[in-house]
Design an enzyme around this catalytic site. Structure first.
Site: not given
Length: 467
Positions: A276, A318, A320, A366, A393-394, A423
């Site tokens: 994290g 960990e 990432g 997010y 289309c958003e 991500y």
């Protein structure tokens, strides 16, 4: 003191425009180096990564494209490996994983965390040493567990009583033994978005320490003949900038570790404190270097172990995002520019690019912040408040919510967004039947394809059709 603008630019008179934290830039052609990979430069307004000018890369490979800086990725991976020299460093594959990256990690001596059968298959294809693989996931299927045990993964991180029973049955059937860590929730909520905070009680991951479920899970793993109890695993969230959040979590997890030793007579050899670790998406972000993280976490664990009178277990982490996030940027071509009026008479340009939420869902999902820069030319125009948006289309199809770009940004320009390694490609989709962009590696002035661009044939391959 006023809050700085994400790009790091500051207008001489300090005038604020748009959202309260935005400041007009002094130089919209400038590069804010710490937001980009280490080989990124800007000369004459043209952005280069790994010695490759992005306009040249786009001419060869098209746009949009993710650009992966091999030297930067490997330097960051090695920095974590070296800073945490007496830890096991597992790269969190969910951030971004492909065969090439898995091979780099194997060559550079890191371990690998996977959380699906698909990610495990990539590791297998890359020839990654399975003893250095950890298998996460809150709902691993029977087939996934069977494959993990057959391949000899070094650790399976169990997440439910159902999984403990399922994995025990698999090891019995196959006549194998597998290492197991028990994922626990320590009741610590990291300062992050609700959906990526993973150590508070009301969420799907792990066994609660407070309720006693974690201790019961340890008992069951210890009692299963095919399961070799390695230790406890805790992960407190994502985009964390210092070690303060680890202090309470480590205290609670180590207290359980000591309790297991006292009540069950078991000295678990390992403990995983998760990852994290954050990166700088904007200049408001101030991430710690690996050396500072290592020193802080080590001091916390050693202090708690002394207080409990126990030996320090072998630790693992960990990272990432902290490895791959800054190592990649995304380059887009501008298609349209539209000005709209804001309250108070201000104006904002909507700069529409040829990608969007199909290649970076994080802004919509997010409310993530990103920065951007004009990447294909210099500009003499003054700065203009802009929003970089996609072609889907958003209304929420936003790549960069607020950024100052040169006022003459026009169709055909290239815009690049830093910090898209984590991500973005891994969560990319075919929304609106978009084709997922390629990942183009750069190294010493040359490009190489890591993941090719999807084609229409790829898009239609699973559309069986009804006659």
């Amino acid at each position: 003191m006023p809050t700085a603008h994400p790009s790091g630019w500051a207008h001489a008179d300090g005038a604020l425009r748009g959202p309260h934290w935005l400041r007009e830039p002094a130089d919209p052609n400038a590069l804010v180096a710490h937001l980009w990979s280490r080989t990124t430069t800007k000369s004459g307004g043209v952005l280069s990564v790994g010695g490759v000018p992005l306009p040249d890369l786009v001419r060869e490979h098209g746009s949009p494209a993710y650009v992966l800086d091999e030297a930067d990725f490997r330097a960051r991976a090695v920095a974590f490996r070296d800073a945490f020299a007496d830890f096991d460093v597992y790269y969190a594959g969910k951030a971004f994983l492909c065969t090439t990256v898995a091979r780099w990690l194997a060559d550079d001596g890191l371990s690998l965390d996977v959380c699906s059968g698909g990610e495990l298959t990539v590791a297998e294809r890359a020839g990654f040493p399975m003893a250095r693989v950890g298998f996460h996931g809150n709902n691993k299927t029977l087939a996934e567990l069977e494959r993990a045990v057959e391949l000899g993964v070094g650790r399976v991180i169990v997440d439910s009583f159902d999984e403990v029973e399922r994995l025990a049955a698999v090891t019995t059937e196959l006549g194998r033994t597998t290492g197991v860590m028990v994922r626990v929730t320590a009741g610590v909520e990291a300062h992050t978005h609700e959906y990526i905070a993973t150590a508070h009680e009301d969420q799907k991951f792990g066994f609660s320490i407070a309720s006693g479920d974690a201790l019961e899970a340890v008992r069951r793993v210890h009692a299963a003949p095919g399961l070799r109890l390695l230790g406890l695993h805790s992960h407190i969230g994502s985009q964390i900038f210092d070690t303060s959040g680890f202090e309470v979590a480590a205290r609670r997890v180590l207290a359980l570790h000591a309790q297991v030793g006292t009540e069950l007579g078991v000295a678990m050899p390992e403990m995983d404190l998760g990852g994290g670790f954050g990166i700088a998406y904007t200049t408001q972000d101030d991430p710690s270097e690996p050396e500072a993280l290592a020193a802080g976490i080590t001091a916390i664990v050693e202090h708690e172990c002394r207080a409990l009178g126990i030996a320090r277990p072998r630790l693992s982490i960990e990272p990432g995002r902290a490895v791959v996030g800054p190592s990649m940027c995304t380059v887009y071509e501008v298609g349209t520019v539209k000005e709209v009026a804001l309250d108070g008479g201000a104006r904002r340009s909507y700069v529409s690019v040829d990608g969007g939420m199909s290649d970076n869902i994080r802004t919509a999902l997010y409310d993530a912040d990103y920065s951007a820069t004009l990447a294909s030319r210099a500009s003499e125009a003054g700065p203009s408040l802009a929003r970089v948006v996609g072609k889907h289309c958003e209304a929420g199809d936003i790549v960069v919510k607020d950024e100052f770009l040169p006022g003459d940004v026009r169709p055909g320009d290239l815009v690049a967004v830093p910090g898209t390694g984590a991500y973005c490609r891994s969560m990319a989709s075919n929304y609106n039947h978009a084709l997922r962009p390629p990942v183009i590696g750069v190294r010493d002035g040359k490009t190489f394809t890591v993941l090719r661009r999807e084609t229409v044939a790829d898009l239609l391959a699973t559309d069986v059709g009804v006659q």
